[in-house]
Design a protein around this motif. Structure first.
Motif, PDB file in Angstrom:
ATOM      1  N   GLY A 132     -18.597  -1.661  32.106  1.00  0.00           N
ATOM      2  CA  GLY A 132     -19.712  -2.175  32.893  1.00  0.00           C
ATOM      3  C   GLY A 132     -19.432  -2.099  34.379  1.00  0.00           C
ATOM      4  N   THR A 133     -20.077  -2.945  35.147  1.00  0.00           N
ATOM      5  CA  THR A 133     -19.868  -2.967  36.599  1.00  0.00           C
ATOM      6  C   THR A 133     -18.430  -3.362  36.919  1.00  0.00           C
ATOM      7  OG1 THR A 133     -22.177  -3.420  37.143  1.00  0.00           O
ATOM      8  CG2 THR A 133     -20.522  -4.157  38.741  1.00  0.00           C
TER       9      THR A 133
ATOM     10  N   GLU B 274      -4.853  -6.349  52.215  1.00  0.00           N
ATOM     11  CA  GLU B 274      -3.491  -6.000  51.822  1.00  0.00           C
ATOM     12  C   GLU B 274      -3.388  -5.645  50.326  1.00  0.00           C
ATOM     13  OE1 GLU B 274      -0.923  -5.550  53.730  1.00  0.00           O
ATOM     14  OE2 GLU B 274      -1.921  -6.184  55.570  1.00  0.00           O
ATOM     15  N   SER B 275      -4.126  -6.366  49.513  1.00  0.00           N
ATOM     16  CA  SER B 275      -4.052  -6.147  48.066  1.00  0.00           C
ATOM     17  C   SER B 275      -5.453  -6.125  47.476  1.00  0.00           C
ATOM     18  CB  SER B 275      -3.201  -7.242  47.395  1.00  0.00           C
ATOM     19  OG  SER B 275      -3.790  -8.512  47.640  1.00  0.00           O
ATOM     20  N   LEU B 276      -5.537  -5.639  46.236  1.00  0.00           N
ATOM     21  CA  LEU B 276      -6.816  -5.515  45.553  1.00  0.00           C
ATOM     22  C   LEU B 276      -6.835  -6.367  44.285  1.00  0.00           C
ATOM     23  CD1 LEU B 276      -7.210  -1.639  45.830  1.00  0.00           C
ATOM     24  CD2 LEU B 276      -8.541  -3.339  47.090  1.00  0.00           C
ATOM     25  N   HIS B 277      -7.964  -6.977  44.047  1.00  0.00           N
ATOM     26  CA  HIS B 277      -8.182  -7.734  42.810  1.00  0.00           C
ATOM     27  C   HIS B 277      -9.366  -7.075  42.095  1.00  0.00           C
ATOM     28  CE1 HIS B 277      -8.311 -11.038  40.018  1.00  0.00           C
ATOM     29  NE2 HIS B 277      -9.582 -11.277  40.301  1.00  0.00           N
ATOM     30  N   ILE B 278      -9.224  -6.823  40.804  1.00  0.00           N
ATOM     31  CA  ILE B 278     -10.227  -6.072  40.049  1.00  0.00           C
ATOM     32  C   ILE B 278     -10.799  -6.928  38.931  1.00  0.00           C
ATOM     33  CG2 ILE B 278     -10.702  -3.939  38.781  1.00  0.00           C
ATOM     34  CD1 ILE B 278      -7.957  -2.948  40.073  1.00  0.00           C
ATOM     35  N   VAL B 279     -12.123  -6.944  38.831  1.00  0.00           N
ATOM     36  CA  VAL B 279     -12.813  -7.656  37.750  1.00  0.00           C
ATOM     37  C   VAL B 279     -13.814  -6.696  37.118  1.00  0.00           C
ATOM     38  CG1 VAL B 279     -14.359  -9.560  37.165  1.00  0.00           C
ATOM     39  CG2 VAL B 279     -12.582  -9.908  38.867  1.00  0.00           C
ATOM     40  N   THR B 280     -13.818  -6.630  35.795  1.00  0.00           N
ATOM     41  CA  THR B 280     -14.781  -5.790  35.079  1.00  0.00           C
ATOM     42  C   THR B 280     -15.785  -6.657  34.347  1.00  0.00           C
ATOM     43  OG1 THR B 280     -13.401  -5.636  33.106  1.00  0.00           O
ATOM     44  CG2 THR B 280     -13.081  -3.953  34.798  1.00  0.00           C
ATOM     45  N   GLU B 281     -16.961  -6.109  34.147  1.00  0.00           N
ATOM     46  CA  GLU B 281     -18.018  -6.860  33.473  1.00  0.00           C
ATOM     47  C   GLU B 281     -17.701  -7.121  32.002  1.00  0.00           C
ATOM     48  OE1 GLU B 281     -22.900  -6.526  32.985  1.00  0.00           O
ATOM     49  OE2 GLU B 281     -21.757  -4.855  33.803  1.00  0.00           O
TER      50      GLU B 281
END
Length: 293
Positions: free
Chosen positions: A276-277, A285-292
């Motif tokens: 999904g989205t 500085e850093s990345l946080h990832i969330v998926t639907e």
């Protein structure tokens, strides 16, 4: 004895108060245990919107500036409006139509009809489709003037958010190679958003000496064999890749050769069809990832 005991208790109480005062552990200075993010307002959001077999990316800066790149196919018009409502987008500072393909600009007309837009960029390429004509009509009705999307165009979307167009480098017969390729940089993090740019455009970008390195790569042309060449992937050297693709699409995207190249380079892959989205949050500085899903 009663007086002595009372004095002793008072001394203990005063001593305890003194310890609290010295340590600074008053109630007012205790860490906030609520749900409010202490870094709220200092983060960049990049949404790879699930629009099926199409593409759309929404960027929201720390101060609330907004940029929309593409808007899926014609049948995703309401989906796009729903997304903008969901993310509380009441205006768009920048809209980019990467190229005239319907699965990229199909929903842009309704977006422009319903949401105030400050600036719109599109490459200098025409199409005789009803989809393209409908978009031009919406642009005209809102009194907007299209700015040319091409390599070398750049601006600051926010104090620390820089946007640079790396393509098209020239003029190509194939409209896919006329795709606006956009690099968004926030602090030490960056996103390379490639539209449907194919090998010819990728080669020109490499030859231009443009800085292609990015933390997140939007895989070109939905994972088609025509894009994401080995040389381009090596130059971009992303940690993460996103493939905007629909379920059971007739094109067989993404292609196994592209997936293999990404795997060999150790790139972590995210896909709209299965997840999904996909939302990336950067603090610079850093990345946080969330998926639907």
């Amino acid at each position: 004895m009663k007086t002595s005991k009372s004095t002793y208790l008072k001394m203990i109480t005063m001593l305890a108060a003194l310890v609290i005062l010295i340590s600074g552990c008053s109630i007012g200075s205790m860490p906030d245990s609520g749900t409010t993010d202490p870094a709220n307002g200092q983060k960049l959001k990049v949404y790879f919107l699930d629009v099926g077999q199409g593409a759309s990316q929404l960027i929201v800066t720390p101060s609330g500036k907004t940029m929309l790149i593409d808007a899926g196919n014609n049948d995703k018009e309401q989906v796009m409006l729903d997304y903008l409502k969901k993310y509380h987008i009441s205006k768009l500072d920048v809209v980019i139509g990467t190229h005239p393909d319907a699965d990229h600009i199909g929903g842009l007309d309704k977006v422009i009809d319903n949401i105030p837009v400050s600036t719109i960029y599109m490459p200098k390429v025409q199409s005789n489709t009803k989809t393209f004509e409908s978009l031009l009509k919406s642009i005209k009705n809102k009194g907007l003037k299209v700015k040319t999307a091409k390599a070398g165009v750049s601006w600051d979307l926010d104090d620390q958010v820089h946007v640079e167009m790396l393509a098209p480098q020239g003029t190509y017969e194939d409209t896919n190679n006329m795709s606006a390729v956009v690099k968004v940089t926030y602090g030490n993090t960056s996103f390379l958003l490639t539209g449907d740019a194919e090998a010819e455009s990728e080669k020109a970008m490499i030859a231009s000496g443009a800085d292609l390195q990015s933390d997140v790569l939007l895989v070109g042309h939905h994972g088609s064999n025509s894009s994401t060449t080995q040389k381009f992937l090596k130059e971009a050297n992303p940690k993460y890749a996103v493939i905007q693709v629909g379920k059971d699409n007739k094109y067989g995207h993404p292609k196994s050769a592209v997936l293999n190249r990404l795997q060999k380079q150790g790139v972590e892959v995210y896909r709209n069809d299965s997840q999904g989205t996909i939302e990336f949050t950067s603090d610079g500085e850093s990345l946080h990832i969330v998926t639907e899903r």
